[in-house]
Design a protein around this motif. Structure first.
Motif, PDB file in Angstrom:
ATOM      1  N   MET A   1      62.314  69.787  -8.743  1.00 33.10           N
ATOM      2  CA  MET A   1      62.553  69.296 -10.102  1.00 33.10           C
ATOM      3  C   MET A   1      63.573  70.191 -10.807  1.00 33.10           C
ATOM      4  SD  MET A   1      62.038  67.186 -12.588  1.00 33.10           S
ATOM      5  CE  MET A   1      60.537  66.253 -12.387  1.00 33.10           C
ATOM      6  N   ASP A   2      63.487  71.495 -10.600  1.00 36.15           N
ATOM      7  CA  ASP A   2      64.418  72.421 -11.263  1.00 36.15           C
ATOM      8  C   ASP A   2      65.850  72.179 -10.796  1.00 36.15           C
ATOM      9  OD1 ASP A   2      62.237  73.416 -12.598  1.00 36.15           O
ATOM     10  OD2 ASP A   2      62.195  75.330 -11.533  1.00 36.15           O
ATOM     11  N   GLN A   3      66.040  71.987  -9.493  1.00 40.96           N
ATOM     12  CA  GLN A   3      67.389  71.700  -8.996  1.00 40.96           C
ATOM     13  C   GLN A   3      67.899  70.406  -9.609  1.00 40.96           C
ATOM     14  OE1 GLN A   3      66.219  72.135  -4.735  1.00 40.96           O
ATOM     15  NE2 GLN A   3      68.314  72.892  -4.507  1.00 40.96           N
ATOM     16  N   HIS A   4      67.069  69.401  -9.577  1.00 37.95           N
ATOM     17  CA  HIS A   4      67.462  68.091 -10.088  1.00 37.95           C
ATOM     18  C   HIS A   4      67.802  68.167 -11.580  1.00 37.95           C
ATOM     19  CE1 HIS A   4      67.754  63.780 -10.290  1.00 37.95           C
ATOM     20  NE2 HIS A   4      66.848  63.742 -11.246  1.00 37.95           N
ATOM     21  N   PHE A   5      66.960  68.836 -12.340  1.00 38.55           N
ATOM     22  CA  PHE A   5      67.193  68.959 -13.776  1.00 38.55           C
ATOM     23  C   PHE A   5      68.541  69.616 -14.051  1.00 38.55           C
ATOM     24  CE2 PHE A   5      67.104  71.425 -17.692  1.00 38.55           C
ATOM     25  CZ  PHE A   5      66.842  70.431 -18.615  1.00 38.55           C
ATOM     26  N   ILE A   6      68.820  70.727 -13.385  1.00 36.78           N
ATOM     27  CA  ILE A   6      70.068  71.458 -13.620  1.00 36.78           C
ATOM     28  C   ILE A   6      71.273  70.597 -13.245  1.00 36.78           C
ATOM     29  CG2 ILE A   6      71.470  73.419 -12.843  1.00 36.78           C
ATOM     30  CD1 ILE A   6      68.792  75.040 -12.740  1.00 36.78           C
ATOM     31  N   VAL A   7      71.205  69.924 -12.093  1.00 35.65           N
ATOM     32  CA  VAL A   7      72.320  69.093 -11.640  1.00 35.65           C
ATOM     33  C   VAL A   7      72.561  67.935 -12.612  1.00 35.65           C
ATOM     34  CG1 VAL A   7      73.051  67.492  -9.813  1.00 35.65           C
ATOM     35  CG2 VAL A   7      72.131  69.739  -9.221  1.00 35.65           C
ATOM     36  N   MET A   8      71.503  67.429 -13.232  1.00 35.66           N
ATOM     37  CA  MET A   8      71.641  66.322 -14.179  1.00 35.66           C
ATOM     38  C   MET A   8      72.007  66.808 -15.593  1.00 35.66           C
ATOM     39  SD  MET A   8      71.154  63.765 -12.271  1.00 35.66           S
ATOM     40  CE  MET A   8      70.596  62.256 -13.024  1.00 35.66           C
ATOM     41  N   MET A   9      71.458  67.945 -16.009  1.00 37.17           N
ATOM     42  CA  MET A   9      71.655  68.390 -17.396  1.00 37.17           C
ATOM     43  C   MET A   9      73.054  68.954 -17.623  1.00 37.17           C
ATOM     44  SD  MET A   9      70.586  68.434 -20.450  1.00 37.17           S
ATOM     45  CE  MET A   9      68.853  68.010 -20.424  1.00 37.17           C
ATOM     46  N   ILE A  10      73.635  69.625 -16.638  1.00 31.92           N
ATOM     47  CA  ILE A  10      74.967  70.195 -16.841  1.00 31.92           C
ATOM     48  C   ILE A  10      75.991  69.114 -17.214  1.00 31.92           C
ATOM     49  CG2 ILE A  10      76.911  71.356 -15.684  1.00 31.92           C
ATOM     50  CD1 ILE A  10      74.808  73.297 -14.493  1.00 31.92           C
ATOM     51  N   PRO A  11      76.094  68.010 -16.458  1.00 36.17           N
ATOM     52  CA  PRO A  11      77.062  66.991 -16.891  1.00 36.17           C
ATOM     53  C   PRO A  11      76.652  66.311 -18.208  1.00 36.17           C
ATOM     54  CG  PRO A  11      75.945  66.282 -14.888  1.00 36.17           C
ATOM     55  CD  PRO A  11      75.537  67.703 -15.142  1.00 36.17           C
ATOM     56  N   HIS A  12      75.351  66.236 -18.469  1.00 42.44           N
ATOM     57  CA  HIS A  12      74.896  65.691 -19.744  1.00 42.44           C
ATOM     58  C   HIS A  12      75.394  66.587 -20.889  1.00 42.44           C
ATOM     59  CE1 HIS A  12      72.341  63.202 -22.291  1.00 42.44           C
ATOM     60  NE2 HIS A  12      72.012  64.307 -22.909  1.00 42.44           N
ATOM     61  N   HIS A  13      75.199  67.891 -20.742  1.00 44.11           N
ATOM     62  CA  HIS A  13      75.720  68.845 -21.726  1.00 44.11           C
ATOM     63  C   HIS A  13      77.243  68.740 -21.824  1.00 44.11           C
ATOM     64  CE1 HIS A  13      72.006  70.681 -22.781  1.00 44.11           C
ATOM     65  NE2 HIS A  13      72.249  71.942 -22.445  1.00 44.11           N
TER      66      HIS A  13
ATOM     67  N   ASN B   1      56.952  69.890 -14.643  1.00 43.29           N
ATOM     68  CA  ASN B   1      56.932  70.340 -13.246  1.00 43.29           C
ATOM     69  C   ASN B   1      57.894  71.482 -12.956  1.00 43.29           C
ATOM     70  OD1 ASN B   1      54.987  68.484 -12.227  1.00 43.29           O
ATOM     71  ND2 ASN B   1      56.512  66.874 -12.379  1.00 43.29           N
ATOM     72  N   SER B   2      58.450  72.087 -13.977  1.00 42.25           N
ATOM     73  CA  SER B   2      59.395  73.174 -13.750  1.00 42.25           C
ATOM     74  C   SER B   2      58.682  74.366 -13.109  1.00 42.25           C
ATOM     75  CB  SER B   2      60.032  73.601 -15.077  1.00 42.25           C
ATOM     76  OG  SER B   2      61.020  74.573 -14.830  1.00 42.25           O
ATOM     77  N   GLN B   3      59.303  74.903 -12.070  1.00 43.78           N
ATOM     78  CA  GLN B   3      58.700  76.019 -11.333  1.00 43.78           C
ATOM     79  C   GLN B   3      59.129  77.381 -11.860  1.00 43.78           C
ATOM     80  OE1 GLN B   3      60.165  74.874  -7.482  1.00 43.78           O
ATOM     81  NE2 GLN B   3      58.409  73.568  -7.053  1.00 43.78           N
ATOM     82  N   HIS B   4      60.153  77.419 -12.684  1.00 37.57           N
ATOM     83  CA  HIS B   4      60.689  78.687 -13.183  1.00 37.57           C
ATOM     84  C   HIS B   4      60.414  78.796 -14.679  1.00 37.57           C
ATOM     85  CE1 HIS B   4      62.989  77.989  -9.444  1.00 37.57           C
ATOM     86  NE2 HIS B   4      62.909  79.310  -9.339  1.00 37.57           N
ATOM     87  N   PRO B   5      59.620  79.794 -15.083  1.00 35.63           N
ATOM     88  CA  PRO B   5      59.260  79.904 -16.499  1.00 35.63           C
ATOM     89  C   PRO B   5      60.461  80.035 -17.430  1.00 35.63           C
ATOM     90  CG  PRO B   5      58.240  81.674 -15.196  1.00 35.63           C
ATOM     91  CD  PRO B   5      58.995  80.802 -14.251  1.00 35.63           C
TER      92      PRO B   5
ATOM     93  N   TRP C   1      71.379  80.579 -12.753  1.00 35.62           N
ATOM     94  CA  TRP C   1      70.047  80.424 -12.165  1.00 35.62           C
ATOM     95  C   TRP C   1      70.111  79.617 -10.877  1.00 35.62           C
ATOM     96  CZ3 TRP C   1      67.438  78.862 -17.404  1.00 35.62           C
ATOM     97  CH2 TRP C   1      67.070  80.024 -18.111  1.00 35.62           C
ATOM     98  N   TYR C   2      70.894  78.554 -10.870  1.00 32.78           N
ATOM     99  CA  TYR C   2      70.992  77.697  -9.686  1.00 32.78           C
ATOM    100  C   TYR C   2      71.490  78.508  -8.487  1.00 32.78           C
ATOM    101  CZ  TYR C   2      71.484  73.258  -7.173  1.00 32.78           C
ATOM    102  OH  TYR C   2      71.336  72.225  -6.279  1.00 32.78           O
ATOM    103  N   ARG C   3      72.547  79.304  -8.715  1.00 26.79           N
ATOM    104  CA  ARG C   3      73.062  80.155  -7.615  1.00 26.79           C
ATOM    105  C   ARG C   3      71.993  81.147  -7.160  1.00 26.79           C
ATOM    106  NH1 ARG C   3      77.609  79.874 -10.771  1.00 26.79           N
ATOM    107  NH2 ARG C   3      77.181  81.862 -11.754  1.00 26.79           N
ATOM    108  N   GLN C   4      71.297  81.738  -8.129  1.00 32.82           N
ATOM    109  CA  GLN C   4      70.271  82.741  -7.815  1.00 32.82           C
ATOM    110  C   GLN C   4      69.085  82.105  -7.076  1.00 32.82           C
ATOM    111  OE1 GLN C   4      68.796  84.691 -11.355  1.00 32.82           O
ATOM    112  NE2 GLN C   4      67.041  85.553 -10.292  1.00 32.82           N
TER     113      GLN C   4
END
Length: 179
Positions: free
Chosen positions: A11-23, A144-148, A63-66
């Protein structure tokens, strides 16, 4: 879907991949507002959106790279993911968080915005639904985010964008007499 998993993507990967272009969409709208808006309130809001969402994008990329040992995959025009109408998006998401993201949320149309006779009104009419989509995405993802630290960012996004939606709604009512 499983707990926090979407196919082989978290979910975290998906969120980041979707939110960056949204932003990126909101940042592009804000850039237009900095040159076209007549009202200082719109220009101030645009500065705030550009600053916060540029910073959030940079943090999500780091975060995504890390966390996933690779750069954030790009998608959109020319990347094979499709933008208009193709709800597949990255990682083949058809529903859930992918819902509506084929349009970057809320029917954003930069060319119509750039030529709008009443830019300020058109900006509000596009930014409110764009922010509503962002609030929905961040609200759904934090469950469902795994990273606080990402969950904290998602909560901050919901709070800030909800506040901005309320402000724009008040301006719209005050300036144009409708909701």
């Amino acid at each position: 879907m499983g707990v926090g998993r979407m196919g082989t993507q978290t979910m975290d990967q998906h969120f980041i991949v979707m939110m960056i272009p949204h932003h990126d969409g909101a940042i592009a709208m804000a850039d237009l507002a900095l040159t076209r808006a007549k009202r200082p309130e719109i220009k101030e809001l645009a500065k705030s959106i550009k600053a916060s969402q540029t910073q959030e994008n940079a943090q999500m990329r780091a975060w995504y790279r890390q966390w996933f040992s690779q750069p954030v995959p790009s998608w959109g025009p020319g990347t094979g993911w499709g933008w208009q109408g193709d709800m597949g998006g990255p990682m083949g998401m058809g529903g859930g968080m992918g819902m509506g993201m084929g349009h970057m949320g809320g029917g954003m149309n930069l060319s119509a915005l750039s030529t709008a006779p009443d830019f300020d009104r058109a900006f509000i009419e596009q930014m409110i639904p764009h922010h509503q989509m962002g609030v929905m995405m961040a609200s759904m993802a934090q469950t469902n985010s795994q990273h606080p630290q990402l969950r904290a960012m998602q909560q901050a996004m919901v709070k800030a964008q909800s506040r901005e939606i309320e402000q724009m709604t008040q301006w719209y009512r005050s300036w144009y007499g409708t909701s």
